[in-house]
Structure formats: C-alpha cells, structure tokens
Design an enzyme around this catalytic site. Sequence first.
Site, PDB file in Angstrom:
ATOM      1  N   GLU A 162       9.782  32.612  82.517  1.00 32.60           N
ATOM      2  CA  GLU A 162       9.577  31.119  83.225  1.00 32.60           C
ATOM      3  C   GLU A 162      10.557  30.971  84.314  1.00 32.60           C
ATOM      4  O   GLU A 162      11.205  29.881  84.191  1.00 32.60           O
ATOM      5  CB  GLU A 162      10.048  30.154  81.981  1.00 32.60           C
ATOM      6  CG  GLU A 162       9.099  29.963  80.778  1.00 32.60           C
ATOM      7  CD  GLU A 162       9.210  28.801  79.841  1.00 32.60           C
ATOM      8  OE1 GLU A 162      10.233  28.335  79.659  1.00 32.60           O
ATOM      9  OE2 GLU A 162       8.167  28.560  79.225  1.00 32.60           O
ATOM     10  N   GLU A 205       2.546  30.992  76.181  1.00 35.21           N
ATOM     11  CA  GLU A 205       3.273  30.518  74.777  1.00 35.21           C
ATOM     12  C   GLU A 205       2.740  29.464  74.696  1.00 35.21           C
ATOM     13  O   GLU A 205       2.566  28.258  75.345  1.00 35.21           O
ATOM     14  CB  GLU A 205       4.970  30.446  75.324  1.00 35.21           C
ATOM     15  CG  GLU A 205       5.690  31.302  75.375  1.00 35.21           C
ATOM     16  CD  GLU A 205       7.310  31.082  75.605  1.00 35.21           C
ATOM     17  OE1 GLU A 205       7.800  29.890  75.747  1.00 35.21           O
ATOM     18  OE2 GLU A 205       7.800  32.099  76.295  1.00 35.21           O
TER      19      GLU A 205
END
Length: 801
Positions: A203, A277
């Site tokens: 991320e 995710e």
Amino acid sequence: MRAVYLNPIVVNSFLLLLLSRCVWPLALLFSLGMMPAAFAAAPAPAHRFEIGANEFLLDGKPFQIRCGELHAPRVAQEYWQHRLRMVKAMGLNIVCAYLFWNMHEPRPGEFNWSGQADAAAFCRAAQAEGLWVILRPGPYACAEWEMGGLPWWLLKHDDVKLRTRDPRYLEATKRYLKEVGRELGPLQVTRGGPILMVQVENEYGFYGKDSDYMGELRGALLDAGFDVPLFACNPKQHLKDGYRADLFPVVNFGTDPEGAFKALREILPTGPLMCGEFYPGWFDTWGAPHHTGNPTRYLTDLGYMLKAGASFSIYMAHGGTTFGFFTGADRPFKPDTSSYDYDAPISEAGWVTPQFEQTRALFAQHLLPGETIPQPPPRNPVISIAPVAATSLARVFCNLPAPLTEERPRTMEAYDQDYGCILYRTQLPPGPAATLEAAAIHDVGQVFLDGQRIGFTDRRSRNFRVQLPERTHPVTLDILVEAMGRVNFGVEVHDRKGIHAPITLAVADQAPAELRDWEIFRLPFDSAMLDALRFEAVQPAGAAVGVPAFWRATVKIEQPGDCFLDMRPWGKGFVWVNGHNLGRYWNIGPQQTMYVPGPWLKAGDNEIVVLDLLGPEQPVIAALAKPILDQLRPQLDFARAKRREVKLRTDFGPPAHADSFAAGSNLQEVRFGAPARGRYFCLEALTAHDGGPLASIAEIALLDANGQPLSTEGWTIGYVDSEEREREDGTAENAIDGQTANFWRTQWGEAQPGFPHRLILDLGQSRVVGGFRYVPRQGAADVPGRIKEYRIFVADDLIDP
Ligand code: GLA
C-alpha cells in the site's frame, strides 16, 4: 498477455526457441551454464503461473485466486499444519503470507530463518497441504506489526527517511531482499515450489508517490532471483500513487467491490481483477471496543467477486496472535492488542466460526472443475487451569542492569535497544512543588520519587506532564518508560521510543529548567535479562502489589491443551509461558485473556512468569477454556477513561472554506482560496447526503499551502460533539488514523444527535493549512452519514485554554 507482466518461464521458452534458430555462440554460452542464476538453477517447473489477458492462468488454464492471509509468526509453529488444513477446508486455494523484516533481521546483517521465523518451512507446509503461496516480503508490511515490519535499528540514523530512496534505508532493504531471495527464491513455482506471485512494498500509495522508489524495490526483487509475477496493492484512492506499468496492480478494500474494481480498471483496462486484501473483520486496539465484522456484507461482497470471476485474498483468513514484542500501533497512537483474532473466519485458537461455515458453503458453489473441499481438521484439545498463586517475585527496580550516563537523555534506539522498557534516573534537590515535563514520552511513562509512583504520562492523550510534590530532602527521580510497539502506519513509523528531550522542571511562574545528568537503564526483557532475574519468595498480605515486578508461578498440568490465561486480576505487562513470550496484556481490555497454544505447555510443571508494570490486584494465574476479547474496563485506565471536557469559543468567526462534498465514496481534495493558520481545524458538518442525522468520515488529511500532506505527528482530537464508543469503534481518531476502512461516526443507538456535527482536530501547534483531503465512509451508495454541506474553521483559539 501484456508484455509487461510476462512470466519469465515464458520468456525463458521464448529465448530457447530463439537460440535454437540462431547464433551458436550465444547458445553455447547457455549450454555452458553461463546464463543468469535465476534461470540456471531452475529445474523444469512442475507448474506454470501467468497473468493472462483476462484471467490468471495456471498451467494455461483459468485460475481464480481464492486466497486467505495467515502470518506464520502469528501461529505456533507446531500448529502451522493445522491452520493450513483449516485454510484449505475453508475452500481457499492459496495462502498469502507477509514476511516481517524485523523478525528476520533483528540486528543489521544477522538473519533469522528458524523456528517461528522459518518462512521456507511454512511455504513447504502449505505446499504439502495443496495450497499455493502469495508472498509479501515487505520491506514494509503494515499488518499491525511493530513498525509495520521495518527493523527498529533503521531509526538509529537520526534523520533517516523510511520508505524512500534514502540510501541508508534502500541499501539495508536491498540486502534484506537479497537474503529473502536466497531463502525463498527456490520455492517459487518456476522451480517447483508453491510461490506464485510476490508483492512489492505494501500500500505504498498511502504513503508516497515516488514510482522510482517502487522501481528500486522491484529491481531488488529481480536481483534477488524472483522470476514470478510481481504485483503492488493499494486502496482504491491511491492506486495511481507510485504506480508503475511493470507491476501488476491489485486493489484492497473492505466493502464495495464494484466501486473498487471500477477504480482499478482506470489503470488496468484489461487483465484479471484482484482484491489484495478483503476484510472480514478488523483488528483491536487497547481501550476501544472489540471489532466484529458484518457477515452479511462480507458474504455479499465475496459472492459478488466469486460470480464476477475476480480473485481475492481474505485479510485475515486466520489472524492468530501477535506474540512477543511485535504488536504495532495505529496512528495517531492507538496500540494494538496481542490478540489478532480479527473476527476472521478461523478464530485465534484455530476454531471453526459461523463465518468459516458460510464461506465454505459459498465457495462450494464456485469450485473450479475437479476441485473438492476437504473437511476441517478437529479442534485441538482445550483445557482450563484452576487458580494458582505466584510464589516468587523479582522487582524491576531491584534487578537493574549497569546504567549508561548521559547529560541529556536520548531515545531507546540511540542506546541500541529494540523493545521493552527503559528507565531514566536523576537526582533532584529539595524544592517546592513543580511540574515535570518532557517534549514527548513514547509511550507510557511512570514517574517515581524515591520509588513511590507519583503519576503517569500517556502518549494516547499527549500528556507528557506530571505534578511533583514539594521535596524536603534530595530525592531520586525515576521515569520508567514502556515502549508499546512502534506505529505501523504512515510517516509515524519513524517512531522512536523512550524520552524525547528536553525534560524540564517548572516551579509556579518561573521559567522551566532543564534536568541534566541522567542514568539510563536498558530493560529489553530479553532472555538474557529474564535468566538473570533474582526472584524472592512472595510475602503474604499483598506486599509488593503496586510496583513493577516479575511474578513467577509453577503450574501443574496433567494433559497439555490450548487455553486462555485469565489476566483480569493483573494490571499491564507481558507473560512468558515456559520461556515463550505470549505478548502484552492490559486490564482496560477489550482483550482480557491470552491465548496459550497447547504445544507450549507440558505435562507436569510449567513455569509462568508475568511482568506486571502496574502491579496486580491479585498475583494469581488461571486459564479459561474460552477467550474474552470484548470486555472494556475504562474505569481502570490511568489516563484515558473519558475525553477531556473542553469549552468551545462561542463564535468561530468566518469559515476558512464552505462547500458541499460530492456524493459517493471517492476521495475528494479541497483547496482553500487562501491558506489559513491555526492550531485547531474544525470540520462542521451541516447536512448528510441521505438526509438523516448521522455524520461520518473515513479519513481526513490536511494539506499545507503547497498542497502537500501535513504530518499527523502530535495531533489529537480536540473536540467532537458525538462519536460511537459503545456499539462499535466509531471514535473520532478513526478519521485521522490513515485507514480508510474504519471511520468516525456519530452515535447511532438510542441517542442520535442531529446536525450540525463538529469534529475539531488539535494539531498540537499552529500550522498553515491550505486545504484537505476527505475520504467518505466506504461502502454502497446508500450508507448513511456521508456529509454533504460543511464549513471549515482554522484558528488558534477555537477551544478555550
Ligand atoms: C492495510 C494493510 C494491512 C493491514 C490492514 C488492516 O490494508 O495493508 O497490512 O494493516 O490494513 O488490518
């Protein structure tokens, strides 16, 4: 297939084809074994994994990735097989595993791949159960893990810039990734192993925009011999930040797959869609309500992805436990619990949950041709333990190592210390009552005068001040500082522990005087320190209750089994069972029990050592057959039972900005006509898109005059008119923790106060604010509480001092 994602196996075959038809000398070079190591070492791969034009391809056939996350260090090694069988029985075909750099390189150049850190053994165990592996080696992971997996020793450079191209960081990163390649490269699918894909960073878009940094890491993984597809994950708002065409992009989200995949299509016009995710639940932090997922939403979104042929990774399929000193902290500062149950489909102790059954039933409708789902393995035996009193104790103050001396105290990292506590000691002359204050203390400070506790400092409320009473004779001042896990998210990962100087003493109206000449005692609570403790017999009648001490009990067990230590009679600290550090406990909850994996117990005598930094109510060990993860006891919190009452200025004056937010869940950036200056930033919400009384914010980030994000270091919530603290974690901190999956929301139970709603951020000091970024609560179009009309105020005096 797009050239950028070419699988090296395909490249390899293509090269051989080329060679068979052309120049000899080159072919000779290859036949002499002088080709690049990554190709040379590879035996004929058993399988072939590629990113195709529309789907993932395994051995040339469409392959839907049904992946679930499980972190090897969060499960006792003896149970890896059990948990992997559970993952398989849930209907998953891949397990996704982070590596935590700080576990694998505890000191620069010293690598650890054994025991709980034996990632290769974990991958082989997955393969033996018929599971593939997606590897996420970092260097940064996040994951509610100490410093997001980055090693603490990087912070020994005062001004190091983590997750950038700072050579001090990058060189260490490359050395680590090379080591990862050495250890795990042979387990890639290209060499007959289970690893199908490898993630680059984590991320990164949440953190920066430098695609060259991502390029450096990509290069490091290639140099380390990784030849499977490399990918990058981001939340939908940050897919373009740090984007590179040579990394396959996937999107992370907890809800609204349709919206997230739409955003992904902007940078991936064709190719398989994958959620990197997907959150069935969420993690817990100390002092905040236990999180539970929303099974209806979870199953609907999962069903949507299955039907749409999208791939996904459930984060977490099984959360497990963050053992040892490895818990992280959310920002601004919300330390994570040791239990990482996550309300995941497989519980912390590896049990089947209703979500497990529902997921399994759903997957059963979407199997690939020829696939079947096995039955889950039986639950491991569970025991309880009747109360046993601790028989010996070792006071921390009676077991101090030799001190270092310093004129001005520095942080833990400067003293080469990783985790635990650090004690700062100086002598004070007689004097009147005074205020002791530090620039900052990370994280909890206990202040003692001649061994008597006088008060606490607490980073959660940014209170670094303690009132000292009058002193009639010279006294010893001790500040015992507990490091609670370095922040694992955002720029706050530069989280140095201990005291941030100066420390001053101020008497009434006089200017503060800096305290100098300190003794520093390092208390890492490692095995060397534990082995050297001098225990004495516990005296009856509550002696020593209330001082930091280690308590030891011998617990007889007939038949070992899993159990949950009942920590309710204890204060705050750590527990070791037969030398295994179970992690941190804290009586404020929500976690009140600590999971003990059965294999860490033995038939006969077991040694349990509890370090209690506050002192127990009763030094008694007992274990239950069920966990308690949802019991808050705010009345026991020394510093944060309630939000501070503040008085607001009656008239906020003209707003710095007033407008309406667009509907929907996308990030919106707002720039003011002219920058405003102030310590307080108030967002006053006037109406909601749904017309109801509720307001919510997933995330708000402030921008400076040039449109660059301001660091949230030192921020607290100055005021909020309403927040949900009981039914769920809807506290105002969620609006500034950097995570878009959770959010601040006003109360939605019986009390549903209406608009206007005010959220005031205290920036700690006067700052220039040129605008802000706002992320609405995520989810479908009809989620309530998305703000419409609003006004912004920035000033130094919105709150009366
Ligand atoms: C992010 C990170 C994960 C984890 C989750 C929250 O999405 O990538 O490592 O921290 O948030 O559990």
